[in-house]
Scaffold this motif. Structure first.
Motif, PDB file in Angstrom:
ATOM      1  N   ASP A   1       0.853  -1.187   0.000  1.00  0.00           N
ATOM      2  CA  ASP A   1       0.000   0.000   0.000  1.00  0.00           C
ATOM      3  C   ASP A   1       0.892   1.240   0.000  1.00  0.00           C
ATOM      4  OD1 ASP A   1      -2.369  -1.522   0.180  1.00  0.00           O
ATOM      5  OD2 ASP A   1      -2.073  -1.726   2.336  1.00  0.00           O
ATOM      6  N   PHE A   2       0.551   2.219  -0.815  1.00  0.00           N
ATOM      7  CA  PHE A   2       1.382   3.420  -0.901  1.00  0.00           C
ATOM      8  C   PHE A   2       0.522   4.680  -0.897  1.00  0.00           C
ATOM      9  CE2 PHE A   2       0.188   2.689  -5.293  1.00  0.00           C
ATOM     10  CZ  PHE A   2      -0.028   3.961  -5.791  1.00  0.00           C
ATOM     11  N   LYS A   3       1.160   5.772  -0.564  1.00  0.00           N
ATOM     12  CA  LYS A   3       0.578   7.103  -0.742  1.00  0.00           C
ATOM     13  C   LYS A   3       1.678   8.032  -1.240  1.00  0.00           C
ATOM     14  CE  LYS A   3       1.239   8.771   4.024  1.00  0.00           C
ATOM     15  NZ  LYS A   3       0.567   9.371   5.213  1.00  0.00           N
TER      16      LYS A   3
ATOM     17  N   GLN B   1       1.450  17.620  -9.922  1.00  0.00           N
ATOM     18  CA  GLN B   1       0.415  16.814  -9.296  1.00  0.00           C
ATOM     19  C   GLN B   1       0.558  15.378  -9.766  1.00  0.00           C
ATOM     20  OE1 GLN B   1      -3.570  18.529  -9.538  1.00  0.00           O
ATOM     21  NE2 GLN B   1      -2.688  20.561  -9.827  1.00  0.00           N
ATOM     22  N   CYS B   2       0.322  14.424  -8.856  1.00  0.00           N
ATOM     23  CA  CYS B   2       0.482  12.999  -9.154  1.00  0.00           C
ATOM     24  C   CYS B   2      -0.856  12.272  -9.058  1.00  0.00           C
ATOM     25  CB  CYS B   2       1.485  12.352  -8.193  1.00  0.00           C
ATOM     26  SG  CYS B   2       3.149  13.031  -8.276  1.00  0.00           S
ATOM     27  N   GLN B   3      -1.090  11.387  -9.997  1.00  0.00           N
ATOM     28  CA  GLN B   3      -2.286  10.551  -9.996  1.00  0.00           C
ATOM     29  C   GLN B   3      -1.915   9.127 -10.410  1.00  0.00           C
ATOM     30  OE1 GLN B   3      -5.382  10.943  -9.027  1.00  0.00           O
ATOM     31  NE2 GLN B   3      -5.126  13.079  -8.415  1.00  0.00           N
ATOM     32  N   PRO B   4      -2.393   8.098  -9.653  1.00  0.00           N
ATOM     33  CA  PRO B   4      -3.100   8.238  -8.384  1.00  0.00           C
ATOM     34  C   PRO B   4      -2.136   8.569  -7.252  1.00  0.00           C
ATOM     35  CG  PRO B   4      -2.754   5.930  -8.872  1.00  0.00           C
ATOM     36  CD  PRO B   4      -2.231   6.687 -10.057  1.00  0.00           C
ATOM     37  N   HIS B   5      -2.654   9.139  -6.171  1.00  0.00           N
ATOM     38  CA  HIS B   5      -1.783   9.473  -5.043  1.00  0.00           C
ATOM     39  C   HIS B   5      -1.883   8.453  -3.914  1.00  0.00           C
ATOM     40  CE1 HIS B   5      -5.653  11.413  -4.075  1.00  0.00           C
ATOM     41  NE2 HIS B   5      -5.329  11.183  -2.824  1.00  0.00           N
ATOM     42  N   VAL B   6      -2.788   7.503  -4.042  1.00  0.00           N
ATOM     43  CA  VAL B   6      -2.862   6.369  -3.110  1.00  0.00           C
ATOM     44  C   VAL B   6      -3.192   5.124  -3.927  1.00  0.00           C
ATOM     45  CG1 VAL B   6      -3.536   7.698  -1.060  1.00  0.00           C
ATOM     46  CG2 VAL B   6      -5.294   6.815  -2.611  1.00  0.00           C
ATOM     47  N   GLY B   7      -2.804   3.966  -3.405  1.00  0.00           N
ATOM     48  CA  GLY B   7      -3.123   2.733  -4.108  1.00  0.00           C
ATOM     49  C   GLY B   7      -2.332   1.555  -3.596  1.00  0.00           C
ATOM     50  N   VAL B   8      -2.380   0.475  -4.354  1.00  0.00           N
ATOM     51  CA  VAL B   8      -1.709  -0.778  -3.991  1.00  0.00           C
ATOM     52  C   VAL B   8      -0.895  -1.249  -5.196  1.00  0.00           C
ATOM     53  CG1 VAL B   8      -2.003  -3.161  -3.248  1.00  0.00           C
ATOM     54  CG2 VAL B   8      -3.580  -1.398  -2.429  1.00  0.00           C
ATOM     55  N   VAL B   9       0.347  -1.634  -4.926  1.00  0.00           N
ATOM     56  CA  VAL B   9       1.184  -2.261  -5.945  1.00  0.00           C
ATOM     57  C   VAL B   9       1.206  -3.758  -5.641  1.00  0.00           C
ATOM     58  CG1 VAL B   9       3.408  -2.258  -7.120  1.00  0.00           C
ATOM     59  CG2 VAL B   9       2.620  -0.183  -5.980  1.00  0.00           C
ATOM     60  N   PRO B  10       0.659  -4.597  -6.524  1.00  0.00           N
ATOM     61  CA  PRO B  10       0.613  -6.041  -6.231  1.00  0.00           C
ATOM     62  C   PRO B  10       2.011  -6.643  -6.198  1.00  0.00           C
ATOM     63  CG  PRO B  10      -0.042  -5.614  -8.494  1.00  0.00           C
ATOM     64  CD  PRO B  10       0.080  -4.277  -7.843  1.00  0.00           C
TER      65      PRO B  10
ATOM     66  N   LYS C   1      10.958  22.825  -9.539  1.00  0.00           N
ATOM     67  CA  LYS C   1      11.399  21.521  -9.046  1.00  0.00           C
ATOM     68  C   LYS C   1      10.751  21.222  -7.708  1.00  0.00           C
ATOM     69  CE  LYS C   1      15.774  23.404  -7.260  1.00  0.00           C
ATOM     70  NZ  LYS C   1      17.245  23.230  -7.249  1.00  0.00           N
ATOM     71  N   ASP C   2      10.589  19.945  -7.464  1.00  0.00           N
ATOM     72  CA  ASP C   2      10.017  19.460  -6.214  1.00  0.00           C
ATOM     73  C   ASP C   2      10.540  18.049  -6.005  1.00  0.00           C
ATOM     74  OD1 ASP C   2       8.441  19.207  -3.894  1.00  0.00           O
ATOM     75  OD2 ASP C   2       6.777  20.298  -4.819  1.00  0.00           O
ATOM     76  N   THR C   3      10.127  17.415  -4.937  1.00  0.00           N
ATOM     77  CA  THR C   3      10.512  16.034  -4.670  1.00  0.00           C
ATOM     78  C   THR C   3       9.258  15.222  -4.381  1.00  0.00           C
ATOM     79  OG1 THR C   3      12.659  16.704  -3.769  1.00  0.00           O
ATOM     80  CG2 THR C   3      11.880  14.509  -3.207  1.00  0.00           C
ATOM     81  N   ILE C   4       9.069  14.153  -5.137  1.00  0.00           N
ATOM     82  CA  ILE C   4       7.932  13.258  -4.940  1.00  0.00           C
ATOM     83  C   ILE C   4       8.274  12.281  -3.821  1.00  0.00           C
ATOM     84  CG2 ILE C   4       6.482  11.501  -6.017  1.00  0.00           C
ATOM     85  CD1 ILE C   4       7.121  12.833  -8.725  1.00  0.00           C
ATOM     86  N   LEU C   5       7.408  12.207  -2.823  1.00  0.00           N
ATOM     87  CA  LEU C   5       7.596  11.313  -1.682  1.00  0.00           C
ATOM     88  C   LEU C   5       6.631  10.138  -1.811  1.00  0.00           C
ATOM     89  CD1 LEU C   5       7.698  13.986   1.181  1.00  0.00           C
ATOM     90  CD2 LEU C   5       9.601  13.145  -0.206  1.00  0.00           C
ATOM     91  N   VAL C   6       7.172   8.938  -1.951  1.00  0.00           N
ATOM     92  CA  VAL C   6       6.362   7.720  -2.018  1.00  0.00           C
ATOM     93  C   VAL C   6       6.522   6.978  -0.698  1.00  0.00           C
ATOM     94  CG1 VAL C   6       5.896   5.589  -3.264  1.00  0.00           C
ATOM     95  CG2 VAL C   6       6.738   7.597  -4.506  1.00  0.00           C
ATOM     96  N   THR C   7       5.444   6.900   0.067  1.00  0.00           N
ATOM     97  CA  THR C   7       5.476   6.283   1.396  1.00  0.00           C
ATOM     98  C   THR C   7       4.708   4.974   1.385  1.00  0.00           C
ATOM     99  OG1 THR C   7       5.541   8.487   2.410  1.00  0.00           O
ATOM    100  CG2 THR C   7       5.028   6.628   3.846  1.00  0.00           C
TER     101      THR C   7
ATOM    102  N   GLN D   1       7.464   3.354  11.631  1.00  0.00           N
ATOM    103  CA  GLN D   1       8.283   4.194  10.760  1.00  0.00           C
ATOM    104  C   GLN D   1       8.062   3.774   9.307  1.00  0.00           C
ATOM    105  OE1 GLN D   1      10.052   6.797  11.776  1.00  0.00           O
ATOM    106  NE2 GLN D   1       9.544   6.440  13.925  1.00  0.00           N
ATOM    107  N   PRO D   2       7.120   4.423   8.604  1.00  0.00           N
ATOM    108  CA  PRO D   2       6.842   4.032   7.212  1.00  0.00           C
ATOM    109  C   PRO D   2       8.071   4.204   6.333  1.00  0.00           C
ATOM    110  CG  PRO D   2       5.137   5.499   8.095  1.00  0.00           C
ATOM    111  CD  PRO D   2       6.271   5.501   9.075  1.00  0.00           C
ATOM    112  N   LEU D   3       8.233   3.299   5.381  1.00  0.00           N
ATOM    113  CA  LEU D   3       9.341   3.371   4.447  1.00  0.00           C
ATOM    114  C   LEU D   3       9.032   4.407   3.373  1.00  0.00           C
ATOM    115  CD1 LEU D   3      10.114  -0.428   4.039  1.00  0.00           C
ATOM    116  CD2 LEU D   3      11.265   1.222   5.495  1.00  0.00           C
ATOM    117  N   GLU D   4      10.036   5.210   3.037  1.00  0.00           N
ATOM    118  CA  GLU D   4       9.821   6.315   2.107  1.00  0.00           C
ATOM    119  C   GLU D   4      10.871   6.303   1.006  1.00  0.00           C
ATOM    120  OE1 GLU D   4       8.736  10.617   3.337  1.00  0.00           O
ATOM    121  OE2 GLU D   4      10.888  10.689   2.868  1.00  0.00           O
ATOM    122  N   SER D   5      10.428   6.530  -0.229  1.00  0.00           N
ATOM    123  CA  SER D   5      11.321   6.694  -1.375  1.00  0.00           C
ATOM    124  C   SER D   5      11.113   8.088  -1.944  1.00  0.00           C
ATOM    125  CB  SER D   5      11.037   5.639  -2.457  1.00  0.00           C
ATOM    126  OG  SER D   5      11.224   4.331  -1.955  1.00  0.00           O
TER     127      SER D   5
END
Length: 326
Positions: free
Chosen positions: A73-75, A107-116, A136-142, A150-154
């Motif tokens: 599961d990610f956001k 803006q990112c879509q989708p911003h929540v979901g599941v990676v099988p 510029k910005d930084t996309i945070l995938v949690t 402590q959720p893992l973040e990329s």
């Protein structure tokens, strides 16, 4: 009977559960393995979306690749959305430039979901600038793990540029299309007429010349790009280019001979050309240093106009600066 397996460490676990009754006993052997989620981002270093015109939308995608044996599961958030972090930043880093309207440029879509498990998920990034500049910005995938505090973040840096016209300048000394460069330049010999020219920016090229060098020929390069038709206009009722050509043109005004030997020392290849959308046009500026100017610890400069003719016509000041050293 409901059994729960919630490991805290990456290890293999074994346990025996004894279930007794009045007449017999049952031994249940339990095996389990604690694993860390393995998520890979493609690309992994940076998402460079390129150039787009102000008022248009540009789309690009990246992938979340699940290399583990469990669903993830990610956001997704942006670093600029964390106001407590942004307010503490006082230097150039992972965040740069934002829309004047307050709407997020990325803006990112989708911003929540599941990676099988063993699968991937495509994320679409939308870039909608309301003014020119480098964004510029930084996309945070949690990764959302109900058993972890402590959720893992990329993290994935994202960068894009916007220009008011369809043509833009690319140079190693020019990190953004608004063309802001050196703050200290030598006195410039203007060859223009008394009629003032309204420049939308300036590009400074510096030629460092040595009097001891066997060669008196020096070069600098920059490119002209074209982003016409790459973005989608916000007004859906308006066609992208109304059937017009996608190519644009540029021209560098000639240096006036009456300025002196410096004007004859420079050449441009090409001095004018068409620029299509697929390939930027490289411009080579060559200086052949005249002997009468080869005096150590002196500086010379001259300016001319660089006109970009795309969907709009924009005039930049091209400043050619020569510094003589031993």
């Amino acid at each position: 009977m409901l059994l729960e397996f919630a490991p805290k460490y990456t290890a293999k676990y074994y346990e025996v559960v004894e279930i007794k009754s009045k007449k017999s006993a049952l031994f249940l052997h339990l095996h389990g393995e604690g694993v860390l989620p393995a998520l890979r981002l493609e690309p992994s270093t940076e998402l460079n979306m390129g150039y787009v015109m102000v008022g248009e939308a540009l789309y690009k995608t990246f992938n979340l690749v699940n290399e583990s044996d469990l669903d993830l599961d990610f956001k997704i958030n942006l670093l600029s959305q964390h106001t407590e972090i942004v307010q503490s930043i006082t230097f150039d880093c992972e965040i740069g430039n934002s829309n004047e309207s307050g709407i997020l440029p990325f803006q990112c879509q989708p911003h929540v979901g599941v990676v099988p498990k063993g699968g991937s998920k495509e994320i679409k990034v939308k870039f909608t600038p309301d003014h020119s500049g480098l964004f510029k910005d930084t996309i945070l995938v949690t990764l959302i793990n109900q058993y972890s505090t402590q959720p893992l973040e990329s993290r994935l840096p994202v960068v894009a540029s916007a220009s008011t016209g369809s043509l833009y300048i690319v140079s190693k000394n020019l990190p953004e299309p608004t063309v802001k460069l050196h703050t200290v330049v030598p006195h410039t010999e203007h060859h223009q007429s008394e009629e003032a020219i309204s420049y939308c920016g300036s590009l400074h090229l510096v030629f460092l010349c040595s009097v001891e060098s066997p060669s008196r020929v020096y070069t600098q390069k920059f490119s002209i790009g074209n982003c016409r038709g790459l973005g989608i206009k916000s007004d859906a009722g308006v066609g992208k280019d109304k059937g017009g050509k996608l190519a644009g043109d540029f021209v560098i005004d000639p240096l006036k001979a009456e300025v002196g030997p410096l004007a004859k020392a420079f050449s441009f290849s090409p001095q004018k050309a068409s620029v299509d959308v697929t390939t930027p046009q490289e411009v080579v500026v060559t200086l052949t240093l005249p002997g009468e100017l080869a005096i150590p610890n002196t500086s010379h400069a001259i300016t001319t106009a660089l006109t970009l003719k795309g969907e709009t016509v924009e005039v930049y000041q091209l400043s050619l600066n020569v510094r003589i050293v031993k």
